[in-house]
Scaffold this motif. Structure first.
Motif, short mmCIF file in Angstrom:
data_model
loop_
_atom_site.label_atom_id
_atom_site.label_comp_id
_atom_site.label_asym_id
_atom_site.label_seq_id
_atom_site.Cartn_x
_atom_site.Cartn_y
_atom_site.Cartn_z
N SER A 1 -6.04 10.20 -10.38
CA SER A 1 -5.86 8.77 -10.66
C SER A 1 -6.66 7.94 -9.67
O SER A 1 -7.00 8.39 -8.58
CB SER A 1 -4.37 8.40 -10.54
OG SER A 1 -3.93 8.58 -9.21
N VAL A 2 -6.91 6.72 -10.07
CA VAL A 2 -7.57 5.77 -9.17
C VAL A 2 -6.64 5.45 -8.00
O VAL A 2 -7.10 5.31 -6.86
CB VAL A 2 -7.99 4.49 -9.93
CG1 VAL A 2 -8.55 3.45 -8.99
CG2 VAL A 2 -9.01 4.83 -11.02
N ASP A 3 -5.34 5.37 -8.27
CA ASP A 3 -4.38 5.13 -7.17
C ASP A 3 -4.52 6.16 -6.05
O ASP A 3 -4.52 5.82 -4.88
CB ASP A 3 -2.94 5.16 -7.71
CG ASP A 3 -2.55 3.89 -8.46
OD1 ASP A 3 -3.25 2.88 -8.34
OD2 ASP A 3 -1.52 3.94 -9.16
N ALA A 4 -4.64 7.44 -6.42
CA ALA A 4 -4.77 8.50 -5.41
C ALA A 4 -6.06 8.33 -4.63
O ALA A 4 -6.08 8.54 -3.40
CB ALA A 4 -4.72 9.87 -6.08
N ALA A 5 -7.14 7.93 -5.30
CA ALA A 5 -8.42 7.75 -4.62
C ALA A 5 -8.40 6.56 -3.67
O ALA A 5 -8.95 6.63 -2.57
CB ALA A 5 -9.54 7.58 -5.65
N LYS B 1 0.83 -1.19 0.00
CA LYS B 1 0.00 0.00 0.00
C LYS B 1 0.88 1.26 0.00
O LYS B 1 0.57 2.23 -0.67
CB LYS B 1 -0.95 -0.01 1.20
CG LYS B 1 -1.96 1.10 1.14
CD LYS B 1 -2.99 0.97 2.23
CE LYS B 1 -3.99 2.10 2.12
NZ LYS B 1 -5.04 2.04 3.09
N ARG B 2 1.98 1.21 0.74
CA ARG B 2 2.91 2.34 0.76
C ARG B 2 3.55 2.55 -0.61
O ARG B 2 3.74 3.67 -1.07
CB ARG B 2 3.97 2.10 1.83
CG ARG B 2 4.51 3.38 2.38
CD ARG B 2 5.27 3.15 3.65
NE ARG B 2 6.67 3.38 3.33
CZ ARG B 2 7.66 2.96 4.05
NH1 ARG B 2 7.45 2.24 5.12
NH2 ARG B 2 8.89 3.24 3.71
N PHE B 3 3.88 1.45 -1.27
CA PHE B 3 4.47 1.50 -2.61
C PHE B 3 3.50 2.13 -3.61
O PHE B 3 3.91 2.82 -4.53
CB PHE B 3 4.87 0.08 -3.05
CG PHE B 3 5.42 -0.01 -4.44
CD1 PHE B 3 6.64 0.57 -4.77
CD2 PHE B 3 4.74 -0.71 -5.42
CE1 PHE B 3 7.16 0.48 -6.05
CE2 PHE B 3 5.25 -0.80 -6.71
CZ PHE B 3 6.46 -0.22 -7.02
N LEU B 4 2.21 1.88 -3.40
CA LEU B 4 1.19 2.36 -4.34
C LEU B 4 0.67 3.75 -4.01
O LEU B 4 -0.09 4.32 -4.79
CB LEU B 4 0.03 1.37 -4.39
CG LEU B 4 0.39 0.00 -4.96
CD1 LEU B 4 -0.77 -0.96 -4.79
CD2 LEU B 4 0.80 0.10 -6.42
N GLY C 1 -4.84 5.16 -14.13
CA GLY C 1 -3.99 5.52 -13.00
C GLY C 1 -4.15 4.50 -11.89
O GLY C 1 -4.17 4.84 -10.72
N LEU C 2 -4.25 3.24 -12.26
CA LEU C 2 -4.49 2.15 -11.32
C LEU C 2 -3.28 1.22 -11.29
O LEU C 2 -2.86 0.72 -12.33
CB LEU C 2 -5.73 1.36 -11.74
CG LEU C 2 -6.08 0.13 -10.91
CD1 LEU C 2 -6.42 0.55 -9.48
CD2 LEU C 2 -7.24 -0.61 -11.53
N LEU C 3 -2.73 1.00 -10.10
CA LEU C 3 -1.52 0.18 -9.93
C LEU C 3 -0.40 0.68 -10.84
O LEU C 3 0.35 -0.09 -11.44
CB LEU C 3 -1.83 -1.30 -10.19
CG LEU C 3 -2.93 -1.92 -9.34
CD1 LEU C 3 -3.22 -3.35 -9.77
CD2 LEU C 3 -2.57 -1.87 -7.86
#
Length: 141
Positions: A131-135, A3-6, A73-75
């Motif tokens: 991005s989805v990652d940020a959400a 999770k920290r990496f992402l 913006g996912l993974l």
């Protein structure tokens, strides 16, 4: 740890817009580049390919799946790593054949090198706020 990496690096909004444009344009290009390959993932290079079918399938998957991941913006770090590896192999293959960096209408490693560079940018900077990652994973300060 994953999770920290992402988590998404906190960048200014204007940089997030620029990263979004970069992700979408390059992601669409990767999907187009990989679409024909994913139709025959284990044999798209032909019967005399120096690359095993399993690695051909990974390249096809990284281009189509990585392109889609970039658009969303996912993974993004995972997709960027896969695409960077794929483009490093593509560039090395061209260099090994003696192809130049640039050639008008002929084989070259220019496109693979540019995509490799974009992959590194997105691996290091992440996808930005849009991005989805940020959400999902939030932002690092």
């Amino acid at each position: 740890m994953l999770k920290r990496f992402l988590r998404v690096t906190d960048v200014p909004f204007s940089a997030s817009v620029a990263l979004l444009v970069l992700r979408v344009v390059t992601g669409v290009a990767f999907i187009f580049h990989g679409w024909g390959k994913i139709q025959a993932p284990f044999s798209w290079m032909g019967p005399t390919a120096p690359v095993p079918g399993f690695l051909q399938a990974l390249a096809a998957l990284s281009e189509v799946g990585g392109g889609l991941a970039w658009i969303l913006g996912l993974l993004t770090p995972v997709a960027s790593l896969g695409l960077a590896c794929t483009m490093a192999v593509a560039a090395a293959t061209h260099i090994g054949r003696g192809d130049p960096f640039f050639a008008m209408g002929g084989p070259s490693y220019e496109v693979a090198a540019v995509y490799f560079g974009i992959s590194l940018v997105l691996l290091v900077l992440g996808p930005g706020r849009l991005s989805v990652d940020a959400a999902i994973f939030g932002r690092k300060s």
